[in-house]
Design a protein around this motif. Sequence first.
Motif, PDB file in Angstrom:
ATOM      1  N   UNK A   1     -10.935 -11.091  -0.980  1.00 58.53           N
ATOM      2  CA  UNK A   1     -10.164 -10.894  -2.200  1.00 58.53           C
ATOM      3  C   UNK A   1     -11.162 -10.871  -3.355  1.00 58.53           C
ATOM      4  N   UNK A   2     -11.309  -9.683  -3.948  1.00 61.20           N
ATOM      5  CA  UNK A   2     -12.325  -9.499  -4.981  1.00 61.20           C
ATOM      6  C   UNK A   2     -11.734  -9.323  -6.367  1.00 61.20           C
ATOM      7  N   UNK A   3     -10.437  -9.086  -6.450  1.00 61.44           N
ATOM      8  CA  UNK A   3      -9.810  -8.870  -7.760  1.00 61.44           C
ATOM      9  C   UNK A   3      -8.421  -9.485  -7.759  1.00 61.44           C
ATOM     10  N   UNK A   4      -7.783  -9.467  -8.925  1.00 58.35           N
ATOM     11  CA  UNK A   4      -6.433 -10.016  -9.089  1.00 58.35           C
ATOM     12  C   UNK A   4      -6.360 -11.487  -8.688  1.00 58.35           C
ATOM     13  N   UNK A   5      -7.415 -12.210  -8.962  1.00 56.70           N
ATOM     14  CA  UNK A   5      -7.410 -13.634  -8.654  1.00 56.70           C
ATOM     15  C   UNK A   5      -7.698 -14.439  -9.918  1.00 56.70           C
ATOM     16  N   UNK A   6      -7.307 -15.685  -9.885  1.00 56.06           N
ATOM     17  CA  UNK A   6      -7.651 -16.623 -10.959  1.00 56.06           C
ATOM     18  C   UNK A   6      -8.287 -17.831 -10.281  1.00 56.06           C
ATOM     19  N   UNK A   7      -9.417 -17.576  -9.645  1.00 53.49           N
ATOM     20  CA  UNK A   7     -10.086 -18.613  -8.864  1.00 53.49           C
ATOM     21  C   UNK A   7     -11.243 -19.195  -9.666  1.00 53.49           C
ATOM     22  N   UNK A   8     -11.283 -20.515  -9.730  1.00 53.74           N
ATOM     23  CA  UNK A   8     -12.341 -21.207 -10.462  1.00 53.74           C
ATOM     24  C   UNK A   8     -13.184 -22.011  -9.486  1.00 53.74           C
ATOM     25  N   UNK A   9     -14.468 -22.056  -9.760  1.00 51.24           N
ATOM     26  CA  UNK A   9     -15.388 -22.828  -8.926  1.00 51.24           C
ATOM     27  C   UNK A   9     -15.757 -24.119  -9.639  1.00 51.24           C
ATOM     28  N   UNK A  10     -15.656 -25.237  -8.913  1.00 53.61           N
ATOM     29  CA  UNK A  10     -16.024 -26.524  -9.479  1.00 53.61           C
ATOM     30  C   UNK A  10     -17.518 -26.776  -9.400  1.00 53.61           C
ATOM     31  N   UNK A  11     -17.934 -27.909  -9.910  1.00 49.98           N
ATOM     32  CA  UNK A  11     -19.355 -28.239  -9.971  1.00 49.98           C
ATOM     33  C   UNK A  11     -19.974 -28.362  -8.580  1.00 49.98           C
TER      34      UNK A  11
ATOM     35  N   UNK B   1      -0.609  -9.518   5.758  1.00 50.47           N
ATOM     36  CA  UNK B   1      -1.105 -10.094   4.511  1.00 50.47           C
ATOM     37  C   UNK B   1      -0.600 -11.515   4.315  1.00 50.47           C
ATOM     38  N   UNK B   2      -1.216 -12.195   3.359  1.00 49.11           N
ATOM     39  CA  UNK B   2      -0.808 -13.560   3.062  1.00 49.11           C
ATOM     40  C   UNK B   2      -1.180 -13.963   1.649  1.00 49.11           C
ATOM     41  N   UNK B   3      -0.604 -15.056   1.210  1.00 51.01           N
ATOM     42  CA  UNK B   3      -0.905 -15.651  -0.096  1.00 51.01           C
ATOM     43  C   UNK B   3      -1.897 -16.784   0.146  1.00 51.01           C
ATOM     44  N   UNK B   4      -3.024 -16.721  -0.555  1.00 49.65           N
ATOM     45  CA  UNK B   4      -4.077 -17.708  -0.387  1.00 49.65           C
ATOM     46  C   UNK B   4      -4.050 -18.687  -1.552  1.00 49.65           C
ATOM     47  N   UNK B   5      -3.870 -19.959  -1.239  1.00 44.32           N
ATOM     48  CA  UNK B   5      -3.868 -21.005  -2.263  1.00 44.32           C
ATOM     49  C   UNK B   5      -5.047 -21.934  -2.023  1.00 44.32           C
ATOM     50  N   UNK B   6      -5.877 -22.077  -3.042  1.00 45.08           N
ATOM     51  CA  UNK B   6      -7.065 -22.926  -2.966  1.00 45.08           C
ATOM     52  C   UNK B   6      -6.881 -24.112  -3.907  1.00 45.08           C
TER      53      UNK B   6
ATOM     54  N   UNK C   1       2.459 -16.373   4.787  1.00 42.21           N
ATOM     55  CA  UNK C   1       2.702 -14.950   5.069  1.00 42.21           C
ATOM     56  C   UNK C   1       3.344 -14.241   3.885  1.00 42.21           C
ATOM     57  N   UNK C   2       2.902 -13.003   3.671  1.00 38.55           N
ATOM     58  CA  UNK C   2       3.480 -12.132   2.645  1.00 38.55           C
ATOM     59  C   UNK C   2       3.651 -10.750   3.258  1.00 38.55           C
ATOM     60  N   UNK C   3       4.828 -10.165   3.082  1.00 37.81           N
ATOM     61  CA  UNK C   3       5.058  -8.821   3.589  1.00 37.81           C
ATOM     62  C   UNK C   3       4.718  -7.801   2.503  1.00 37.81           C
ATOM     63  N   UNK C   4       3.916  -6.810   2.856  1.00 38.74           N
ATOM     64  CA  UNK C   4       3.553  -5.757   1.925  1.00 38.74           C
ATOM     65  C   UNK C   4       4.193  -4.441   2.371  1.00 38.74           C
TER      66      UNK C   4
ATOM     67  N   UNK D   1      -1.887 -11.797  -2.882  1.00 39.27           N
ATOM     68  CA  UNK D   1      -1.796 -10.943  -1.693  1.00 39.27           C
ATOM     69  C   UNK D   1      -3.198 -10.663  -1.164  1.00 39.27           C
ATOM     70  N   UNK D   2      -3.468 -11.117   0.050  1.00 45.00           N
ATOM     71  CA  UNK D   2      -4.755 -10.881   0.699  1.00 45.00           C
ATOM     72  C   UNK D   2      -4.493 -10.148   2.014  1.00 45.00           C
ATOM     73  N   UNK D   3      -4.940  -8.899   2.135  1.00 45.82           N
ATOM     74  CA  UNK D   3      -4.695  -8.153   3.367  1.00 45.82           C
ATOM     75  C   UNK D   3      -5.313  -8.843   4.585  1.00 45.82           C
ATOM     76  N   UNK D   4      -4.580  -8.859   5.678  1.00 50.21           N
ATOM     77  CA  UNK D   4      -5.024  -9.404   6.961  1.00 50.21           C
ATOM     78  C   UNK D   4      -5.402 -10.885   6.902  1.00 50.21           C
ATOM     79  N   UNK D   5      -4.836 -11.586   5.934  1.00 52.46           N
ATOM     80  CA  UNK D   5      -5.123 -13.018   5.835  1.00 52.46           C
ATOM     81  C   UNK D   5      -4.611 -13.766   7.060  1.00 52.46           C
ATOM     82  N   UNK D   6      -3.496 -13.316   7.612  1.00 55.32           N
ATOM     83  CA  UNK D   6      -2.912 -14.006   8.766  1.00 55.32           C
ATOM     84  C   UNK D   6      -3.793 -13.905  10.009  1.00 55.32           C
ATOM     85  N   UNK D   7      -4.700 -12.928  10.028  1.00 58.69           N
ATOM     86  CA  UNK D   7      -5.614 -12.774  11.161  1.00 58.69           C
ATOM     87  C   UNK D   7      -6.953 -13.454  10.922  1.00 58.69           C
ATOM     88  N   UNK D   8      -7.249 -13.791   9.662  1.00 58.08           N
ATOM     89  CA  UNK D   8      -8.608 -14.153   9.270  1.00 58.08           C
ATOM     90  C   UNK D   8      -8.973 -15.591   9.633  1.00 58.08           C
ATOM     91  N   UNK D   9     -10.236 -15.752  10.001  1.00 53.41           N
ATOM     92  CA  UNK D   9     -10.817 -17.086  10.145  1.00 53.41           C
ATOM     93  C   UNK D   9     -11.591 -17.470   8.887  1.00 53.41           C
TER      94      UNK D   9
END
Length: 346
Positions: A114-124, A174-179, A165-168, A134-142
């Motif tokens: 996932x390279x775009x459409x994210x609001x991901x922040x990195x901590x120290x 696809x899936x929704x990734x929460x960090x 899981x998210x249906x596209x 929405x992340x394509x093939x997230x349900x298959x990914x390791x």
Amino acid sequence: MDFTPTEEQTAARELAARIFGDLSTHERLTAVGTGSDGELWKALCEAGLPAAVEDIGLLGLVLLLEEQGRTTAQVPFAASCVHGLLAVSAHGSAAQRERLLPGIADGSLVMTGVLSDTAVRAGERGELSGVAPVVPWLRDATHVLVADEEHRLWLVRAADARCEPVETTAPWSAGRLTLDATPAEPLGGVDAYDDVLATARTAFAGLQAGVCAGSVARAVAYTNTREQFGQPLAAKQGVQLRAADAHMDTEAIRVTAYEAAWRRDEGLDYATHALTAAWWASEAGQRVVHAGQHLHGGMGADLEHPVHRHFLWGRQLDAYLGCGSELLQELGESIVHGEGEGEGDA
């Protein structure tokens, strides 16, 4: 420039065409539903096709993805090769390459990104927080390759994050990734993001070229056999012109993807060429799959007809690559910025 495939690329493409043709049939795709075809993925990995990408380059991958697109095969081939094998090969440390590449090559590790459409922040400490809707093939990914707000790349184990899981439009598992303070490891330096993004745009444009080629092929076959008033539909000038426009659009997607891929393999600048390929794939791709469905007449509206699958994939790739006008604006700004730098250097 010379886009003529090497012997290795040609052999890999022929093998991919055979495997996709044999296993990605309408009946099997119907049975799989919206998930991925595990048996097909296993066959591709046993044939050594993901592993071959490291040797045949991005142009070779584009050729393989064309074959996938022709049959709309439901496997995470593009994502795992782009965000995994090519990204780690180009930007991973020696330890990361040793640890990850063998598993990516044999299919035991599946990568997505996932390279775009994210609001991901990195901590120290390198932990990530944020959501990728929405992340394509997230349900298959390791593993997931994630870009943070500052365009730094991080590798995240899917098991450490929350994946829902998210249906596209297209069945991309696809899936929704929460960090939430999720541990991650950095990948590459400051130039890694731009390179991986351009690689992804090029590869998915190649996938779109295959989807469009498959749509046109189905439309040609249908209009040559379907008769109206005692003549095949293909005999009508309006049908011929619509099919010809779709064919030319498909060729434009293909040749721009080939050029961008070839330039990357040759070590040349290719970011603007990748944007050009993405624009053609987004803008022309949706025209082609609409034409393919339209040329089928009433059959094109049948959700169970094979051509409808090409329509869904074409529109999903259109959305994934980005709105055509936005890509065109980015391309224009990139060209202007380049011209400005050139004038300043002079």
